[in-house]
Design a protein around this motif. Structure first.
Motif, PDB file in Angstrom:
ATOM      1  N   HIS A  54     -16.265   8.580 103.273  1.00  0.00           N
ATOM      2  CA  HIS A  54     -15.336   9.275 104.160  1.00  0.00           C
ATOM      3  C   HIS A  54     -14.394  10.172 103.383  1.00  0.00           C
ATOM      4  O   HIS A  54     -14.278  10.098 102.170  1.00  0.00           O
ATOM      5  CB  HIS A  54     -14.552   8.266 105.018  1.00  0.00           C
ATOM      6  N   ILE A  55     -13.737  11.035 104.160  1.00  0.00           N
ATOM      7  CA  ILE A  55     -12.679  11.907 103.667  1.00  0.00           C
ATOM      8  C   ILE A  55     -11.484  11.670 104.581  1.00  0.00           C
ATOM      9  O   ILE A  55     -11.622  11.734 105.805  1.00  0.00           O
ATOM     10  CB  ILE A  55     -13.105  13.385 103.719  1.00  0.00           C
ATOM     11  N   LEU A  56     -10.342  11.374 104.013  1.00  0.00           N
ATOM     12  CA  LEU A  56      -9.123  11.105 104.772  1.00  0.00           C
ATOM     13  C   LEU A  56      -8.107  12.209 104.530  1.00  0.00           C
ATOM     14  O   LEU A  56      -7.775  12.505 103.379  1.00  0.00           O
ATOM     15  CB  LEU A  56      -8.537   9.756 104.350  1.00  0.00           C
ATOM     16  N   VAL A  57      -7.639  12.815 105.625  1.00  0.00           N
ATOM     17  CA  VAL A  57      -6.618  13.858 105.533  1.00  0.00           C
ATOM     18  C   VAL A  57      -5.527  13.602 106.578  1.00  0.00           C
ATOM     19  O   VAL A  57      -5.681  12.753 107.448  1.00  0.00           O
ATOM     20  CB  VAL A  57      -7.222  15.277 105.702  1.00  0.00           C
ATOM     21  N   ASP A  58      -4.437  14.373 106.486  1.00  0.00           N
ATOM     22  CA  ASP A  58      -3.275  14.142 107.347  1.00  0.00           C
ATOM     23  C   ASP A  58      -3.371  14.757 108.735  1.00  0.00           C
ATOM     24  O   ASP A  58      -2.748  14.266 109.672  1.00  0.00           O
ATOM     25  CB  ASP A  58      -2.005  14.679 106.674  1.00  0.00           C
ATOM     26  N   THR A  59      -4.123  15.855 108.874  1.00  0.00           N
ATOM     27  CA  THR A  59      -4.126  16.559 110.160  1.00  0.00           C
ATOM     28  C   THR A  59      -5.540  16.756 110.697  1.00  0.00           C
ATOM     29  O   THR A  59      -6.512  16.852 109.935  1.00  0.00           O
ATOM     30  CB  THR A  59      -3.470  17.950 110.034  1.00  0.00           C
TER      31      THR A  59
ATOM     32  N   GLY B 255     -11.943  16.746  96.201  1.00  0.00           N
ATOM     33  CA  GLY B 255     -10.918  17.770  96.196  1.00  0.00           C
ATOM     34  C   GLY B 255      -9.846  17.628  97.260  1.00  0.00           C
ATOM     35  O   GLY B 255      -8.767  18.192  97.123  1.00  0.00           O
ATOM     36  N   HIS B 256     -10.130  16.867  98.328  1.00  0.00           N
ATOM     37  CA  HIS B 256      -9.221  16.900  99.471  1.00  0.00           C
ATOM     38  C   HIS B 256      -8.810  15.549 100.047  1.00  0.00           C
ATOM     39  O   HIS B 256      -7.809  15.475 100.762  1.00  0.00           O
ATOM     40  CB  HIS B 256      -9.841  17.735 100.599  1.00  0.00           C
ATOM     41  N   SER B 257      -9.560  14.484  99.798  1.00  0.00           N
ATOM     42  CA  SER B 257      -9.266  13.209 100.456  1.00  0.00           C
ATOM     43  C   SER B 257      -7.978  12.573  99.935  1.00  0.00           C
ATOM     44  O   SER B 257      -7.672  12.653  98.742  1.00  0.00           O
ATOM     45  CB  SER B 257     -10.430  12.228 100.261  1.00  0.00           C
ATOM     46  N   ASN B 258      -7.247  11.919 100.836  1.00  0.00           N
ATOM     47  CA  ASN B 258      -6.040  11.179 100.466  1.00  0.00           C
ATOM     48  C   ASN B 258      -6.339   9.732 100.070  1.00  0.00           C
ATOM     49  O   ASN B 258      -5.435   8.995  99.712  1.00  0.00           O
ATOM     50  CB  ASN B 258      -5.054  11.144 101.646  1.00  0.00           C
ATOM     51  N   CYS B 259      -7.591   9.329 100.180  1.00  0.00           N
ATOM     52  CA  CYS B 259      -7.972   7.940  99.897  1.00  0.00           C
ATOM     53  C   CYS B 259      -8.394   7.795  98.432  1.00  0.00           C
ATOM     54  O   CYS B 259      -9.026   8.693  97.883  1.00  0.00           O
ATOM     55  CB  CYS B 259      -9.134   7.546 100.808  1.00  0.00           C
ATOM     56  N   PRO B 260      -8.062   6.664  97.802  1.00  0.00           N
ATOM     57  CA  PRO B 260      -8.515   6.438  96.423  1.00  0.00           C
ATOM     58  C   PRO B 260     -10.037   6.520  96.264  1.00  0.00           C
ATOM     59  O   PRO B 260     -10.530   6.788  95.170  1.00  0.00           O
ATOM     60  CB  PRO B 260      -8.013   5.032  96.102  1.00  0.00           C
ATOM     61  N   SER B 261     -10.783   6.323  97.358  1.00  0.00           N
ATOM     62  CA  SER B 261     -12.247   6.415  97.292  1.00  0.00           C
ATOM     63  C   SER B 261     -12.711   7.823  96.915  1.00  0.00           C
ATOM     64  O   SER B 261     -13.881   8.006  96.582  1.00  0.00           O
ATOM     65  CB  SER B 261     -12.878   6.006  98.626  1.00  0.00           C
ATOM     66  N   LYS B 262     -11.801   8.797  96.926  1.00  0.00           N
ATOM     67  CA  LYS B 262     -12.204  10.163  96.570  1.00  0.00           C
ATOM     68  C   LYS B 262     -12.791  10.229  95.168  1.00  0.00           C
ATOM     69  O   LYS B 262     -13.641  11.065  94.891  1.00  0.00           O
ATOM     70  CB  LYS B 262     -11.049  11.143  96.729  1.00  0.00           C
TER      71      LYS B 262
ATOM     72  N   GLY C 191     -16.681  12.874 113.059  1.00  0.00           N
ATOM     73  CA  GLY C 191     -15.243  13.063 112.985  1.00  0.00           C
ATOM     74  C   GLY C 191     -14.814  14.377 113.587  1.00  0.00           C
ATOM     75  O   GLY C 191     -15.666  15.175 113.983  1.00  0.00           O
ATOM     76  N   PRO C 192     -13.522  14.575 113.697  1.00  0.00           N
ATOM     77  CA  PRO C 192     -12.450  13.723 113.186  1.00  0.00           C
ATOM     78  C   PRO C 192     -12.349  12.389 113.931  1.00  0.00           C
ATOM     79  O   PRO C 192     -12.514  12.345 115.142  1.00  0.00           O
ATOM     80  CB  PRO C 192     -11.183  14.548 113.422  1.00  0.00           C
ATOM     81  N   VAL C 193     -12.100  11.333 113.168  1.00  0.00           N
ATOM     82  CA  VAL C 193     -11.826  10.007 113.710  1.00  0.00           C
ATOM     83  C   VAL C 193     -10.384   9.684 113.337  1.00  0.00           C
ATOM     84  O   VAL C 193     -10.051   9.593 112.161  1.00  0.00           O
ATOM     85  CB  VAL C 193     -12.787   8.948 113.129  1.00  0.00           C
ATOM     86  N   LYS C 194      -9.527   9.511 114.353  1.00  0.00           N
ATOM     87  CA  LYS C 194      -8.102   9.257 114.102  1.00  0.00           C
ATOM     88  C   LYS C 194      -7.854   7.761 113.959  1.00  0.00           C
ATOM     89  O   LYS C 194      -8.307   6.972 114.773  1.00  0.00           O
ATOM     90  CB  LYS C 194      -7.260   9.816 115.245  1.00  0.00           C
ATOM     91  N   THR C 195      -7.152   7.390 112.889  1.00  0.00           N
ATOM     92  CA  THR C 195      -6.709   6.007 112.692  1.00  0.00           C
ATOM     93  C   THR C 195      -5.233   6.043 112.295  1.00  0.00           C
ATOM     94  O   THR C 195      -4.645   7.122 112.159  1.00  0.00           O
ATOM     95  CB  THR C 195      -7.498   5.286 111.569  1.00  0.00           C
ATOM     96  N   GLN C 196      -4.667   4.864 112.047  1.00  0.00           N
ATOM     97  CA  GLN C 196      -3.264   4.805 111.616  1.00  0.00           C
ATOM     98  C   GLN C 196      -3.061   5.478 110.261  1.00  0.00           C
ATOM     99  O   GLN C 196      -1.940   5.801 109.884  1.00  0.00           O
ATOM    100  CB  GLN C 196      -2.792   3.354 111.544  1.00  0.00           C
ATOM    101  N   PHE C 197      -4.137   5.711 109.516  1.00  0.00           N
ATOM    102  CA  PHE C 197      -4.044   6.305 108.184  1.00  0.00           C
ATOM    103  C   PHE C 197      -4.104   7.830 108.210  1.00  0.00           C
ATOM    104  O   PHE C 197      -3.723   8.483 107.251  1.00  0.00           O
ATOM    105  CB  PHE C 197      -5.151   5.766 107.285  1.00  0.00           C
ATOM    106  N   GLY C 198      -4.653   8.399 109.282  1.00  0.00           N
ATOM    107  CA  GLY C 198      -4.815   9.837 109.377  1.00  0.00           C
ATOM    108  C   GLY C 198      -6.121  10.171 110.072  1.00  0.00           C
ATOM    109  O   GLY C 198      -6.578   9.435 110.944  1.00  0.00           O
ATOM    110  N   TYR C 199      -6.741  11.260 109.638  1.00  0.00           N
ATOM    111  CA  TYR C 199      -7.976  11.735 110.247  1.00  0.00           C
ATOM    112  C   TYR C 199      -9.113  11.637 109.233  1.00  0.00           C
ATOM    113  O   TYR C 199      -8.979  12.093 108.105  1.00  0.00           O
ATOM    114  CB  TYR C 199      -7.819  13.186 110.722  1.00  0.00           C
TER     115      TYR C 199
END
Length: 92
Positions: free
Chosen positions: A8-13, A36-43, A75-83
């Protein structure tokens, strides 16, 4: 019990998520975009989350992982962490 692997890729918007989805749909490599873009450590692993079973991820994420076709971009799949953009890489 079902076991899945996903990345996955996690972003804010939602807007950023849709823009990245367009780039991947246009031929960019999922792992490169994740790095290059994910907010998750899995990046660091190109977004790879490894194997997990139902209930190990947040509900919204789980629902997509255990219902979507394998190897399709979701996606986008919205969760408490972002999109999230996510791709199920395998499911047993």
């Amino acid at each position: 019990m079902a076991i899945a692997s996903a990345r996955h890729i996690l972003v804010d918007t939602e807007e950023e998520c849709l823009a990245l989805k367009d780039r991947i749909d246009g031929g960019e490599d999922f792992a490169d975009v994740a790095k290059g873009h994910s907010n998750c450590p899995s990046k660091a692993q190109g977004g790879d989350l490894g194997q997990f079973g139902p209930g190990m991820m947040v509900k919204e994420f789980d629902e997509v992982v255990f219902s979507a076709d394998v190897n399709t971009l979701q996606g986008p799949v919205k969760t408490q962490f972002g999109y999230h953009l996510l791709e199920v890489t395998s499911r047993d």
